[in-house]
Motif scaffolding. Structure first.
Motif, PDB file in Angstrom:
ATOM      1  N   UNK A 174      -1.127  76.874   6.876  1.00  0.00           N
ATOM      2  CA  UNK A 174      -2.026  75.763   6.572  1.00  0.00           C
ATOM      3  C   UNK A 174      -1.208  74.475   6.514  1.00  0.00           C
ATOM      4  N   UNK A 175      -1.458  73.614   7.504  1.00  0.00           N
ATOM      5  CA  UNK A 175      -0.729  72.351   7.619  1.00  0.00           C
ATOM      6  C   UNK A 175      -1.705  71.184   7.774  1.00  0.00           C
ATOM      7  N   UNK A 176      -2.841  71.301   7.130  1.00  0.00           N
ATOM      8  CA  UNK A 176      -3.842  70.244   7.218  1.00  0.00           C
ATOM      9  C   UNK A 176      -3.301  68.951   6.609  1.00  0.00           C
ATOM     10  N   UNK A 177      -3.475  67.867   7.348  1.00  0.00           N
ATOM     11  CA  UNK A 177      -2.997  66.535   6.946  1.00  0.00           C
ATOM     12  C   UNK A 177      -1.480  66.494   6.746  1.00  0.00           C
ATOM     13  N   UNK A 178      -0.792  67.455   7.291  1.00  0.00           N
ATOM     14  CA  UNK A 178       0.675  67.445   7.186  1.00  0.00           C
ATOM     15  C   UNK A 178       1.253  66.342   8.065  1.00  0.00           C
ATOM     16  N   UNK A 179       2.386  65.824   7.652  1.00  0.00           N
ATOM     17  CA  UNK A 179       3.064  64.760   8.400  1.00  0.00           C
ATOM     18  C   UNK A 179       4.192  65.397   9.207  1.00  0.00           C
ATOM     19  N   UNK A 180       3.923  65.579  10.496  1.00  0.00           N
ATOM     20  CA  UNK A 180       4.869  66.251  11.391  1.00  0.00           C
ATOM     21  C   UNK A 180       5.318  65.333  12.523  1.00  0.00           C
ATOM     22  N   UNK A 181       5.269  64.044  12.290  1.00  0.00           N
ATOM     23  CA  UNK A 181       5.669  63.089  13.324  1.00  0.00           C
ATOM     24  C   UNK A 181       7.137  63.299  13.695  1.00  0.00           C
ATOM     25  N   UNK A 182       7.390  63.421  14.992  1.00  0.00           N
ATOM     26  CA  UNK A 182       8.762  63.602  15.466  1.00  0.00           C
ATOM     27  C   UNK A 182       9.361  64.958  15.157  1.00  0.00           C
ATOM     28  N   UNK A 183       8.566  65.874  14.626  1.00  0.00           N
ATOM     29  CA  UNK A 183       9.089  67.204  14.278  1.00  0.00           C
ATOM     30  C   UNK A 183       9.454  67.981  15.540  1.00  0.00           C
ATOM     31  N   UNK A 184      10.457  68.839  15.413  1.00  0.00           N
ATOM     32  CA  UNK A 184      10.914  69.668  16.533  1.00  0.00           C
ATOM     33  C   UNK A 184      10.330  71.073  16.355  1.00  0.00           C
ATOM     34  N   UNK A 185       9.315  71.362  17.155  1.00  0.00           N
ATOM     35  CA  UNK A 185       8.593  72.632  17.050  1.00  0.00           C
ATOM     36  C   UNK A 185       8.604  73.391  18.374  1.00  0.00           C
ATOM     37  N   UNK A 186       9.636  73.170  19.183  1.00  0.00           N
ATOM     38  CA  UNK A 186       9.714  73.869  20.462  1.00  0.00           C
ATOM     39  C   UNK A 186       9.707  75.385  20.240  1.00  0.00           C
ATOM     40  N   UNK A 187       8.897  76.062  21.038  1.00  0.00           N
ATOM     41  CA  UNK A 187       8.766  77.528  21.004  1.00  0.00           C
ATOM     42  C   UNK A 187       8.295  78.055  19.644  1.00  0.00           C
ATOM     43  N   UNK A 188       7.727  77.200  18.829  1.00  0.00           N
ATOM     44  CA  UNK A 188       7.208  77.654  17.534  1.00  0.00           C
ATOM     45  C   UNK A 188       5.939  78.477  17.746  1.00  0.00           C
ATOM     46  N   UNK A 189       5.700  79.402  16.832  1.00  0.00           N
ATOM     47  CA  UNK A 189       4.496  80.235  16.879  1.00  0.00           C
ATOM     48  C   UNK A 189       3.492  79.670  15.881  1.00  0.00           C
ATOM     49  N   UNK A 190       2.480  78.980  16.417  1.00  0.00           N
ATOM     50  CA  UNK A 190       1.446  78.356  15.589  1.00  0.00           C
ATOM     51  C   UNK A 190       0.079  78.982  15.864  1.00  0.00           C
ATOM     52  N   UNK A 191       0.087  80.241  16.234  1.00  0.00           N
ATOM     53  CA  UNK A 191      -1.163  80.944  16.526  1.00  0.00           C
ATOM     54  C   UNK A 191      -2.061  80.927  15.284  1.00  0.00           C
ATOM     55  N   UNK A 192      -3.304  80.477  15.494  1.00  0.00           N
ATOM     56  CA  UNK A 192      -4.317  80.426  14.434  1.00  0.00           C
ATOM     57  C   UNK A 192      -3.879  79.596  13.227  1.00  0.00           C
ATOM     58  N   UNK A 193      -3.006  78.639  13.449  1.00  0.00           N
ATOM     59  CA  UNK A 193      -2.593  77.744  12.364  1.00  0.00           C
ATOM     60  C   UNK A 193      -3.657  76.671  12.142  1.00  0.00           C
ATOM     61  N   UNK A 194      -3.636  76.086  10.949  1.00  0.00           N
ATOM     62  CA  UNK A 194      -4.615  75.066  10.569  1.00  0.00           C
ATOM     63  C   UNK A 194      -3.905  73.713  10.470  1.00  0.00           C
ATOM     64  N   UNK A 195      -4.178  72.847  11.448  1.00  0.00           N
ATOM     65  CA  UNK A 195      -3.537  71.534  11.478  1.00  0.00           C
ATOM     66  C   UNK A 195      -4.567  70.408  11.557  1.00  0.00           C
TER      67      UNK A 195
END
Length: 448
Positions: free
Chosen positions: A230-251
Motif C-alpha cells: 500500500x503506497x497510496x499518496x506515497x512520494x516516490x518522485x525520482x525513485x529507482x524501481x527498475x525491475x521492481x515487483x509491484x503486482x497488485x500494489x496500491x499507488x
C-alpha cells in the motif's frame, strides 16, 4: 675461553694446530742451530743437497697446507654457524607467525562472539513495545551490517520483516492510514534513501507493507518485492524501481514524477490519479492496470505491455508509446494531444522478450490503433469505472463522460485526438535502446 672450548670440541682442529706447532718448532730449530744434521736425517734430506733450503721448503709447504686446511675448516664452521643462525631465525619467525595466527583466530572468535551478542540484543530490542527502543534496535542492526559485510543480507531481511510485521498490524493501519509512523519512516529513509549503498545489490522484500504517504523520494528500490504493498499518496518522485515487483500494489494518488520503473512488473496495479510526469517505464508490464485519471504527461512507455489497461480520463499529452502492445486499452475522455503512438499495436513479443528486441520488431511498422476502446460506459457503471478516484475528481470526469454514457463501444482514435501515429525509423529505435541500456547499466546486480 671460547677458543679453547672450540678446540676441545673439535678434534680435527686440535690435530691441525698441534701439527702447526710442531712444524713451527722444527722451523725454529733449523733456523737457530748451525749443525742440525740429525734433524735433516729425520726429514730424509741428503747432506749432499742444500739441506737447509730443502727443509725450509718442506716446512713452508707443510705449514701452508695446514694453514689452508685451518682456513677451510674455519670457513666451514662459519658457514655452518650462519646456517644454524638462519635456521634459528626462520624457526623463530615461524613460531612468531603461528603465534600471530593463533592470536588472530582468537581475536576473530572474540569479534564473532561480540557480533553475535550485538545481533541478539538488536533483535530483542525490535520486539519491545516502545517505539524508541525498537528504533534503537533497528539502528544497531544497521550499524552491524555497515561494519560486517557478511551480516548485510541477514540484517536487511530482519529489518524488512520488521517493517512488514509492524505495518501489517490492524491497529497500526488504523492509526497510520495516511502516513507512516515516525519509526517506519525513519527506517525507510535510513535503509533506502540515505544509506542505500550498504545494501546495494540485495533483494528488498516489503511485500504487503502499509506505506501510505511514505516519503521515498529518490529511494533505491531496484528489484524490490512490493507485491500488494500500500503506497497510496506515497512520494516516490525520482525513485529507482527498475525491475521492481509491484503486482497488485496500491499507488492511488502516488507521486512518481521522473521515477525509474524500467522493466517493473505492474500487473493489475492500482494507480488512479497517480502523478507520473516524465516517469520512465520502458519495457514495463502494466497489463490490466487501473490508471484512471492518472497524469502521464511526457512519460516514457516504449515497449510497454498495455493490454486491458484502464486509462479513462487520463492525462497523456506527449506520452511516448512507440512500440507498445495495445489491446483493449480503455481511453474514454483521455487527453491524447501529442501522444506518440508510432509502431504501437498488436505485437508478437512476449513478457520475456528483451526491450531491444521489442523495439526493433516494430521498426518501420505502422501504428495499429484498432483496439483502442472508447465509449461503452453504462450509467450505473461510472462509479465502478472510476473506483479509487477521489469524489472531486470523479465529479469532474463524470461531466466530461456524460456524452459517452450509454453510447455503444467504439474502436480506434477519435479524429480530434491529435495523437501522432505512423512508424519510427531504425535510427530512432537505436537511440531509445541506447538510452535504455545506459539507464539499466546503473542498476546493481542482484547479490542476494
Amino acid at each position: 675461553m671460547n677458543f679453547f672450548f672450540k678446540i676441545k670440541e673439535n678434534p680435527l682442529l686440535s690435530l691441525l694446530i698441534i701439527l702447526l706447532i710442531l712444524l713451527g718448532i722444527v722451523f725454529v730449530v733449523v733456523m737457530c742451530f748451525e749443525d742440525p744434521k740429525k734433524i735433516f736425517k729425520l726429514l730424509g734430506v741428503s747432506e749432499k743437497e742444500q739441506p737447509k733450503y730443502e727443509v725450509l721448503k718442506f716446512l713452508g709447504i707443510s705449514m701452508g697446507g695446514i694453514l689452508i686446511a685451518l682456513q677451510a675448516l674455519m670457513s666451514y664452521k662459519r658457514a655452518k654457524a650462519l646456517e644454524d643462525t638462519a635456521k634459528a631465525q626462520a624457526d623463530a619467525a615461524n613460531a612468531q607467525a603461528n603465534a600471530a595466527q593463533a592470536q588472530a583466530r582468537a581475536n576473530e572468535n572474540t569479534e564473532q562472539g561480540l557480533r553475535q551478542e550485538r545481533l541478539k540484543n538488536a533483535i530483542e530490542h525490535l520486539g519491545y513495545e516502545k517505539d524508541s527502543v525498537r528504533l534503537g534496535g533497528a539502528y544497531e542492526l544497521f550499524h552491524l551490517a555497515e561494519d560486517n559485510k557478511d551480516l548485510r543480507k541477514t540484517a536487511l531481511d530482519i529489518l524488512c520483516a520488521h517493517i512488514r510485521q509492524t505495518t501489517g498490524e490492524k491497529e497500526y493501519q488504523e492509526k497510520h492510514e495516511s502516513k507512516p509512523s515516525e519509526e517506519v519512516q525513519s527506517l525507510l529513509t535510513l535503509l533506502f534513501v540515505q544509506n542505500h549503498e550498504v545494501f546495494k545489490g540485495l533483494r528488498i522484500n516489503l511485500q504487503g507493507s502499509c506505506l501510505n504517504g511514505a516519503n521515498l523520494r529518490n529511494a533505491r528500490l531496484q528489484g524490490a518485492i512490493l507485491t500488494g504493498a500500500y503506497l497510496q499518496k506515497a512520494k516516490l518522485d525520482g525513485a529507482h524501481l527498475q525491475r521492481a515487483n509491484l503486482v497488485e500494489a496500491y499507488l492511488e494518488k502516488a507521486s512518481l514524477s521522473e521515477a525509474h520503473l524500467q522493466e517493473a512488473d505492474l500487473f493489475y496495479v492500482r494507480m488512479q490519479e497517480a502523478y507520473l510526469k516524465q516517469a520512465r517505464l520502458q519495457g514495463a508490464c502494466l497489463r490490466a492496470g487501473f490508471l484512471q485519471a492518472a497524469n502521464l504527461d511526457d512519460a516514457y512507455l516504449q515497449g510497454v505491455d498495455l493490454r486491458d489497461v484502464r486509462l479513462q480520463g487520463a492525462y497523456l499529452p506527449g506520452v511516448r508509446l512507440q512500440g507498445t502492445r495495445l489491446s483493449f486499452l480503455y481511453l474514454s475522455e483521455a487527453t491524447l494531444s501529442g501522444a506518440k503512438l508510432q509502431g504501437a499495436g498488436e505485437q508478437s513479443w512476449t513478457s520475456s522478450t528483451p526491450f531491444a528486441c521489442r523495439i526493433r520488431q516494430s521498426i518501420n511498422k505502422e501504428s495499429d490503433v484498432s483496439r483502442l476502446v472508447f465509449g461503452d460506459i453504462e450509467p450505473a457503471g461510472v462509479d465502478l469505472v472510476f473506483e479509487g478516484v477521489s469524489d472531486e475528481k470523479k465529479k469532474l470526469i463524470r461531466e466530461r463522460l456524460r456524452p459517452h454514457i450509454g453510447k455503444p463501444m467504439s474502436y480506434g482514435l477519435p479524429e480530434d485526438s491529435d495523437a501522432i501515429t505512423g512508424a519510427y525509423t531504425e535510427e530512432e529505435a537505436e537511440k531509445w535502446i541506447a538510452e535504455y541500456e545506459k539507464a539499466m547499466s546503473e542498476v546493481p546486480k542482484d547479490d542476494s
